[in-house]
Every structure is written in C-alpha cells, then in structure tokens.
Design a protein around this motif. Structure first.
Motif, mmCIF file in Angstrom:
data_model
loop_
_atom_site.group_PDB
_atom_site.id
_atom_site.type_symbol
_atom_site.label_atom_id
_atom_site.label_comp_id
_atom_site.label_asym_id
_atom_site.label_seq_id
_atom_site.Cartn_x
_atom_site.Cartn_y
_atom_site.Cartn_z
ATOM 1 N N ALA A 109 1.322 -0.947 -0.088
ATOM 2 C CA ALA A 109 -0.115 0.130 -0.143
ATOM 3 C C ALA A 109 1.143 1.418 -0.114
ATOM 4 C CB ALA A 109 -1.015 -0.171 0.840
ATOM 5 N N HIS A 110 0.970 2.457 -0.903
ATOM 6 C CA HIS A 110 1.257 3.431 -0.596
ATOM 7 C C HIS A 110 0.969 4.207 0.698
ATOM 8 C CE1 HIS A 110 0.200 4.074 -5.163
ATOM 9 N NE2 HIS A 110 1.658 3.401 -5.144
ATOM 10 N N ALA A 111 0.281 4.215 1.824
ATOM 11 C CA ALA A 111 0.252 4.960 2.741
ATOM 12 C C ALA A 111 0.700 3.782 2.998
ATOM 13 C CB ALA A 111 -1.381 3.777 3.420
ATOM 14 N N ASP A 112 1.509 2.111 3.205
ATOM 15 C CA ASP A 112 2.530 1.871 4.396
ATOM 16 C C ASP A 112 3.728 2.443 4.037
ATOM 17 O OD1 ASP A 112 1.333 0.835 5.732
ATOM 18 O OD2 ASP A 112 0.704 -1.179 4.719
ATOM 19 N N LEU A 113 3.695 2.722 2.218
ATOM 20 C CA LEU A 113 5.485 3.257 1.927
ATOM 21 C C LEU A 113 5.008 4.800 2.438
ATOM 22 C CD1 LEU A 113 5.112 1.538 -1.824
ATOM 23 C CD2 LEU A 113 6.779 0.676 0.655
ATOM 24 N N ARG A 114 4.255 5.451 2.448
ATOM 25 C CA ARG A 114 5.140 6.895 3.121
ATOM 26 C C ARG A 114 4.817 7.133 4.479
ATOM 27 N NH1 ARG A 114 -0.512 7.794 -0.686
ATOM 28 N NH2 ARG A 114 0.311 8.348 -2.604
ATOM 29 N N ARG A 115 4.090 5.930 5.230
ATOM 30 C CA ARG A 115 4.669 6.294 6.451
ATOM 31 C C ARG A 115 5.795 6.099 6.649
ATOM 32 N NH1 ARG A 115 4.515 2.137 9.680
ATOM 33 N NH2 ARG A 115 3.811 0.608 7.814
#
Length: 248
Positions: A109-115
């Motif tokens: 998930a992009h959200a996890d990579l951004r986090r």
C-alpha cells in the motif's frame, strides 16, 4: 513475503546506506500476494493505483502503447524490483505493467510506504535514489532503441539483464534465467520477431550467445560487451552513496 522484501532491501542498499532500524521497517511491511498468469496486464495505462508492485518471482515488463495497441516495452523487472515505486508519489500510472511469465506480485500500500518514508528520512532517500536509477535505465533504453542497430540492441539488453539477474540471484552473469519470448524481445528492442530471430542467430555466431528454455548463456562476455557498446555506468552500481538526510 519476507524473502521478497529482503531482495528489495538488498536492491536499495546497493545504492543507499540504511540503518538496521530502517531495514527492519521495510522488512516489517505487509501486503497482498497475487499470482498473475503469463501476458496479463496487472497495471493498466492511466490506472489510478493505491499500491506499488514488488516482483517476488517471474518477469515483468513496463510498457507504453499507441492507439492501435502496438507496444513498446521500456524496462524489464526481475525479482526484488519494485516495478512502480514512483507511483507512491504519482498514483496515476503513466505506463502499464505486464507479466512476461507466470509471476508473483506483492502489492504494498502507498499509505504504508509513505508512512515509513516519513518516519525514516533514510528510507525516503533510498526510495528517491531507486527512482533515479530506474530513470537512468529508462534513458539508456531510449538510446538503445533509437541509436543502436539490431545486433547491438539485443546484445546491450542481454548485458544489462545479465548483471541485474546476477544481482537478484538468478545467475552468475555468464548464465542466467530470462524467460522471454522472441516476440517480447522484439517489443523491448523495437524489432519484429523475424528480425529478432535473425539477430539472435548472428549473436550466436559472433559471441556464442544462446537462449534456450528460459536460460541465457554467454560464453564470451567481452565480445558481447563490444557488440552491444555496453558500459554499465548508467546502472549506477558504484556502491552506496553518502547519506544526504544524515548530513542535513
């Protein structure tokens, strides 16, 4: 999943310095594993995506195409490659991703990579540098198709893939796994299948190169390098660069 993430970490640390904590944050990621059959587009041109695709095994082609559906493959991705890492910051895909073989994909998930990038500037820097390396490969592919003849194009591509496959544990440079059809090789080099077939015969004659049952054998590396006008500088493999984030 852990082994695929480790391969991705290995790819990142070949160009960037990461601490144990940062590597641990990447290895702790979870995602969705998908089995994708041969010649299936799993990211479509113009698709809005919320994840990036890590190649667990198999072979992936990034491609563009014209309105008539004719394709140009612009990069090949092997295990350990995050085939569309730039989509983390640009989620609308400017290219498509298709399988060259049966392939296993880990969708992160992009959200996890951004986090983790926000929590660890060193990871953000490593992601950034990986995208730079990806862009450098793409630029060389443009030169390859636009400025080399058929023999040099295929020789150059095989030299690149020999190095990348060896670094991914898929061979030793002189012999490596590359399950690609002549049609797909044509799409990667801007040649017809007939021209590819003729050119492979010439490569076998001049450098002893063979492609059989998904395996490439290169008995005379120096000769293939000369034919392909190959210099690996564009691959940015000079080792981990100093940390910019740490110096700021």
């Amino acid at each position: 999943m852990g082994s695929a993430l480790q391969l991705f970490v290995n790819r990142l640390t070949s160009r960037s310095l990461l601490t144990d904590e940062e590597m641990g944050a990447i290895l702790a990621l979870t995602g969705k594993v998908s089995q994708v059959a041969t010649h299936v587009d799993f990211v479509r041109l113009g698709e809005q995506v919320d994840h990036s695709c890590l190649v667990v095994d198999g072979l992936v082609g990034r491609f563009g195409q014209n309105k008539d559906g004719a394709r140009q493959i612009t990069c090949l991705h092997v295990q350990g490659d995050m085939a569309d890492l730039p989509s983390v910051v640009s989620p609308k895909s400017g290219w498509g991703l298709t399988t060259m073989t049966g392939t296993t994909i880990l969708r992160l998930a992009h959200a996890d990579l951004r986090r983790i990038a926000a929590a660890h500037p060193g990871i953000a820097e490593a992601f950034w540098r990986d995208c730079v390396a990806d862009g450098s490969l793409f630029s060389e592919w443009v030169v390859n198709v636009g400025r080399r003849d058929a023999l040099s194009r295929i020789a150059h591509l095989l030299c690149e893939m020999a190095i990348r496959c060896a670094r991914a544990g898929l061979g030793d440079g002189g012999s490596f796994a590359l399950a690609i059809t002549q049609s797909d090789l044509g799409d990667a080099t801007g040649l017809t299948s007939v021209h590819v077939n003729r050119t492979l015969k010439e490569l076998r004659s001049q450098a002893g190169v063979t492609i059989k049952s998904g395996k490439v054998t290169i008995p005379d590396w120096d000769q293939l390098v000369a034919i392909g006008d190959f210099d690996d500088g564009f691959m940015l493999l000079d080792g981990p660069a100093p940390r910019i984030a740490a110096a700021a």
